[in-house]
Design an enzyme around this catalytic site. Structure first.
Site, PDB file in Angstrom:
ATOM      1  N   ARG A 193       0.712  -1.410   0.302  1.00 55.23           N
ATOM      2  CA  ARG A 193       0.060   0.287  -0.047  1.00 55.23           C
ATOM      3  C   ARG A 193       0.579   1.318   0.145  1.00 55.23           C
ATOM      4  O   ARG A 193       0.328   1.990   1.402  1.00 55.23           O
ATOM      5  CB  ARG A 193      -0.933  -0.262   1.038  1.00 55.23           C
ATOM      6  CG  ARG A 193      -2.328  -0.259   0.868  1.00 55.23           C
ATOM      7  CD  ARG A 193      -2.168  -1.667   1.408  1.00 55.23           C
ATOM      8  NE  ARG A 193      -3.789  -2.124   0.586  1.00 55.23           N
ATOM      9  CZ  ARG A 193      -4.590  -1.900   1.614  1.00 55.23           C
ATOM     10  NH1 ARG A 193      -4.858  -1.489   2.751  1.00 55.23           N
ATOM     11  NH2 ARG A 193      -5.795  -2.214   0.937  1.00 55.23           N
ATOM     12  N   GLN A 206      -0.107   2.377  -6.227  1.00 50.70           N
ATOM     13  CA  GLN A 206      -1.231   2.479  -6.159  1.00 50.70           C
ATOM     14  C   GLN A 206      -2.303   2.150  -7.213  1.00 50.70           C
ATOM     15  O   GLN A 206      -3.209   1.709  -7.236  1.00 50.70           O
ATOM     16  CB  GLN A 206      -1.790   3.773  -5.802  1.00 50.70           C
ATOM     17  CG  GLN A 206      -2.593   4.412  -4.907  1.00 50.70           C
ATOM     18  CD  GLN A 206      -2.849   6.060  -4.369  1.00 50.70           C
ATOM     19  OE1 GLN A 206      -1.822   6.511  -4.745  1.00 50.70           O
ATOM     20  NE2 GLN A 206      -3.205   5.908  -3.466  1.00 50.70           N
ATOM     21  N   ASP A 226      -3.035  -1.633  -7.566  1.00 48.31           N
ATOM     22  CA  ASP A 226      -3.937  -2.308  -6.236  1.00 48.31           C
ATOM     23  C   ASP A 226      -5.310  -2.715  -6.529  1.00 48.31           C
ATOM     24  O   ASP A 226      -6.181  -2.526  -6.249  1.00 48.31           O
ATOM     25  CB  ASP A 226      -4.035  -0.988  -5.501  1.00 48.31           C
ATOM     26  CG  ASP A 226      -4.510  -1.709  -3.471  1.00 48.31           C
ATOM     27  OD1 ASP A 226      -4.823  -2.760  -3.612  1.00 48.31           O
ATOM     28  OD2 ASP A 226      -4.420  -0.420  -3.080  1.00 48.31           O
ATOM     29  N   SER A 275      -8.020  -3.048  -3.956  1.00 49.42           N
ATOM     30  CA  SER A 275      -9.103  -1.719  -3.811  1.00 49.42           C
ATOM     31  C   SER A 275      -9.575  -1.658  -5.074  1.00 49.42           C
ATOM     32  O   SER A 275     -11.023  -1.340  -4.808  1.00 49.42           O
ATOM     33  CB  SER A 275      -7.760  -0.563  -3.696  1.00 49.42           C
ATOM     34  OG  SER A 275      -7.440  -0.350  -2.031  1.00 49.42           O
ATOM     35  N   TYR A 290      -3.925  -2.346   7.309  1.00 53.52           N
ATOM     36  CA  TYR A 290      -5.302  -2.991   7.580  1.00 53.52           C
ATOM     37  C   TYR A 290      -5.147  -3.033   9.168  1.00 53.52           C
ATOM     38  O   TYR A 290      -4.272  -3.013  10.427  1.00 53.52           O
ATOM     39  CB  TYR A 290      -4.365  -4.119   7.302  1.00 53.52           C
ATOM     40  CG  TYR A 290      -4.313  -4.115   5.712  1.00 53.52           C
ATOM     41  CD1 TYR A 290      -5.511  -4.789   5.164  1.00 53.52           C
ATOM     42  CD2 TYR A 290      -3.101  -4.587   5.075  1.00 53.52           C
ATOM     43  CE1 TYR A 290      -5.285  -5.157   3.065  1.00 53.52           C
ATOM     44  CE2 TYR A 290      -2.851  -4.801   4.103  1.00 53.52           C
ATOM     45  CZ  TYR A 290      -3.827  -4.798   2.960  1.00 53.52           C
ATOM     46  OH  TYR A 290      -3.660  -4.802   1.797  1.00 53.52           O
TER      47      TYR A 290
HETATM   48  N1  NAD Z   1      -2.633   3.166  -1.238  1.00 54.88           N
HETATM   49  C1  NAD Z   1      -3.097   3.131   0.077  1.00 54.88           C
HETATM   50  O1  NAD Z   1      -2.396   3.762   0.781  1.00 54.88           O
HETATM   51  C2  NAD Z   1      -4.311   2.750   0.210  1.00 54.88           C
HETATM   52  C3  NAD Z   1      -4.408   0.470  -0.737  1.00 54.88           C
HETATM   53  C4  NAD Z   1      -5.627   0.762  -0.268  1.00 54.88           C
HETATM   54  C5  NAD Z   1      -6.321   0.877   1.818  1.00 54.88           C
HETATM   55  N2  NAD Z   1      -5.761   2.233   1.872  1.00 54.88           N
HETATM   56  C6  NAD Z   1      -6.135   1.794   3.273  1.00 54.88           C
HETATM   57  O2  NAD Z   1      -6.010   1.540   4.378  1.00 54.88           O
HETATM   58  C7  NAD Z   1      -7.152   1.242   5.006  1.00 54.88           C
HETATM   59  C8  NAD Z   1      -8.090  -0.241   5.496  1.00 54.88           C
HETATM   60  O3  NAD Z   1      -8.463  -0.777   4.531  1.00 54.88           O
HETATM   61  P1  NAD Z   1      -9.170  -1.999   3.365  1.00 54.88           P
HETATM   62  O4  NAD Z   1     -10.466  -1.706   2.661  1.00 54.88           O
HETATM   63  O5  NAD Z   1      -7.335  -2.150   2.729  1.00 54.88           O
HETATM   64  O6  NAD Z   1      -9.631  -2.800   4.476  1.00 54.88           O
HETATM   65  P2  NAD Z   1      -9.698  -4.775   5.352  1.00 54.88           P
HETATM   66  O7  NAD Z   1     -10.730  -4.527   3.675  1.00 54.88           O
HETATM   67  O8  NAD Z   1      -8.596  -5.109   5.268  1.00 54.88           O
HETATM   68  O9  NAD Z   1     -10.647  -4.429   6.136  1.00 54.88           O
HETATM   69  C9  NAD Z   1     -11.818  -3.351   6.465  1.00 54.88           C
HETATM   70  C10 NAD Z   1     -12.075  -2.406   7.429  1.00 54.88           C
HETATM   71  O10 NAD Z   1     -12.537  -3.015   8.701  1.00 54.88           O
HETATM   72  C11 NAD Z   1     -12.175  -2.505   9.227  1.00 54.88           C
HETATM   73  N3  NAD Z   1     -12.167  -3.425  11.107  1.00 54.88           N
HETATM   74  C12 NAD Z   1     -11.613  -4.855  10.852  1.00 54.88           C
HETATM   75  N4  NAD Z   1     -12.182  -5.334  11.877  1.00 54.88           N
HETATM   76  C13 NAD Z   1     -12.675  -4.764  13.066  1.00 54.88           C
HETATM   77  C14 NAD Z   1     -13.661  -4.878  13.769  1.00 54.88           C
HETATM   78  N5  NAD Z   1     -14.173  -5.168  15.233  1.00 54.88           N
HETATM   79  N6  NAD Z   1     -13.947  -3.651  13.973  1.00 54.88           N
HETATM   80  C15 NAD Z   1     -14.229  -2.357  12.721  1.00 54.88           C
HETATM   81  N7  NAD Z   1     -13.442  -2.029  11.882  1.00 54.88           N
HETATM   82  C16 NAD Z   1     -12.958  -3.203  11.763  1.00 54.88           C
HETATM   83  C17 NAD Z   1     -10.685  -2.477   9.541  1.00 54.88           C
HETATM   84  O11 NAD Z   1      -9.871  -1.660   9.978  1.00 54.88           O
HETATM   85  C18 NAD Z   1     -11.060  -2.177   8.186  1.00 54.88           C
HETATM   86  O12 NAD Z   1     -10.792  -0.446   8.211  1.00 54.88           O
HETATM   87  C19 NAD Z   1      -7.996   2.118   4.854  1.00 54.88           C
HETATM   88  O13 NAD Z   1      -8.015   3.444   5.109  1.00 54.88           O
HETATM   89  C20 NAD Z   1      -7.488   2.497   3.408  1.00 54.88           C
HETATM   90  O14 NAD Z   1      -8.132   4.300   2.764  1.00 54.88           O
HETATM   91  C21 NAD Z   1      -4.789   2.687   1.521  1.00 54.88           C
END
Ligand code: NAD
Length: 396
Positions: free
Chosen positions: A128, A133, A136, A139, A235
């Site tokens: 990430r 990006q 990804d 995403s 994550y």
């Molecule tokens: N290139 C980048 O920088 C990049 C790319 C993708 C995502 N992200 C960021 O990474 C973060 C995670 O995204 P994702 O889609 O991979 O998440 P994910 O699919 O791994 O998980 C989904 C969400 O569930 C939440 N979660 C897990 N257990 C939980 C619980 N018990 N109670 C409440 N919430 C819970 C996690 O905190 C996460 O936000 C986001 O902020 C996203 O914007 C950044």
């Protein structure tokens, strides 16, 4: 160097790894694209479109596997846990495979690929970082799942989403709650808002609050704090059962008041935490809808049936797997751009460039020269570390 696109074989899969629009970029990068006939049809791309962009159409699947130096698929063996195994005998030594391989699923499927002498790159492991990006794929698929979850919920709910003032009276907007505001959850908020619902969301990562609010959603604050809510890659981190118990208690009223609950709380490689219990479902109004985007990893709702839609206590619970595949046109478009960016990174002047000093290459390579080489995967499955990979070996 030939990039081969075999037809997806997972039952019901309609996506395709490369769409015609990305082929000119790959050709410019010195790559020749071979596509199995009919691969793109269900994603809206007949063979003629591929041919018009310079791809060679190949009727035999065996021939695609035989001729390709790089194979690219959506669901490779591992991620395709139904019939992905059928591809194994077709793979050949020295070939490169790029796609979803479910690296934290079972070690056996990775070992199967390694034994074929194939170098597999897992798109699930794309770091990430800003540099990565454009590649990804997780995403990309999460974006589609978040959108489709809301569309399904809107179609199933016996109410409309927007507030309407009519001569026959006022209709209150639907209340949509999203649990887990990652990429899928955030897209669900945006889509629910576009349809006129009142959207709120909860996530254990404090950083999610601002993102939810920036999309016009209300952030549900719970008086508990997760320990190390987020790992270095962004994550969510697994918490203990006591934390989940407290979450369930605190979420009870908010869930009961919602018309739609979309759960998307997943932890990479782990079973998803149960955040909505049977008792919580019983308190929801009849006709309410739950879409469990974590269904494939056990589900966030206790009553979710894997890959099924059921009705329990008058509430429809949608636990279908692989929702991204139900939007094959755009899922393929986004994935093809991710794959095209990755392939351009992996090659230079039409030749493979597997530089393990590069974090994108190192972190996504899961098998190489007969071994499961990925440090994170080896640690996850408690395999001893390999010196050669951690030292940043360069290979081509
Ligand atoms: N290139 C980048 O920088 C990049 C790319 C993708 C995502 N992200 C960021 O990474 C973060 C995670 O995204 P994702 O889609 O991979 O998440 P994910 O699919 O791994 O998980 C989904 C969400 O569930 C939440 N979660 C897990 N257990 C939980 C619980 N018990 N109670 C409440 N919430 C819970 C996690 O905190 C996460 O936000 C986001 O902020 C996203 O914007 C950044």
């Amino acid at each position: 160097m030939i990039v081969g696109v075999p037809k997806e074989i997972y039952p019901g899969e309609r996506r395709v790894a490369l769409v015609p629009a990305v082929i000119p970029n790959l050709t410019k990068a010195g790559l020749e694209v071979h596509v199995e006939t009919g691969s793109g049809l269900q994603a809206g791309h007949p063979d003629s479109e591929y041919a018009a962009k310079g791809a060679k159409l190949v009727a035999s699947r065996g021939e695609i596997f035989q001729s390709a130096d790089i194979l690219t698929q959506f669901l490779c063996h591992g991620a395709n846990d139904r019939n992905g195994r059928e591809d194994l005998p077709l793979m050949r030594k020295g070939q490169v495979l790029v796609g979803f391989v479910r690296p934290l699923g079972t070690i056996k499927t990775l070992q199967d690929i390694a034994e074929r002498g194939v170098t597999a790159f897992s798109v699930e492991m794309i770091p990430r970082t800003t540099r990565a990006q454009s590649m990804d794929a997780l995403s990309s698929m999460a974006t589609i799942c978040g959108y489709k979850a809301v569309v399904l919920a809107a179609d199933t709910l016996p109410r409309m989403f927007p507030m309407l003032t009519t001569a026959a009276g006022t209709i209150a907007p639907a209340r949509v709650l999203i649990i887990g505001a990652g990429v899928a959850g955030l897209q669900a908020i945006a889509t629910a808002r576009r349809l006129g619902a009142v959207a709120s969301a909860y996530d254990m990562r404090p950083a999610a609050k601002e993102q939810v609010q920036s999309l016009g959603g209300r952030f549900v604050e719970l008086p508990i704090e997760a320990k190390d809510a987020q790992d270095a890659r962004g994550y969510g981190k697994a918490q203990d059962e006591g934390f989940y118990q407290k979450q369930r208690e605190l979420l009870g009223n908010t869930v009961a008041e919602s018309d739609v609950v979309i759960t998307a709380a997943v932890i990479p490689g782990k079973k998803s935490p149960v955040l909505v219990t049977k008792e919580m479902v019983e308190r929801m109004a009849p006709g309410s809808v739950i879409v469990d985007l974590a269904a494939e990893r056990g589900g966030n709702c206790e009553l979710t049936k894997p890959d099924e839609t059921t009705v329990a206590c008058g509430v429809t619970i949608i636990g279908e797997f692989n929702l991204a595949a139900t939007v094959p046109y755009h899922a393929s478009q986004l994935y093809a751009r991710n794959i095209s960016a990755f392939l351009q990174h992996l090659t230079k002047d039409g030749k493979l460039q597997m530089n393990l000093q590069d974090d994108i290459i190192r972190e996504t390579m899961v098998t190489h020269e007969g071994e499961v080489v990925n440090a994170r995967v080896r640690e996850f499955f408690s395999l001893p570390a390999l010196e050669s990979t951690s030292a940043g070996r360069s290979s081509s």
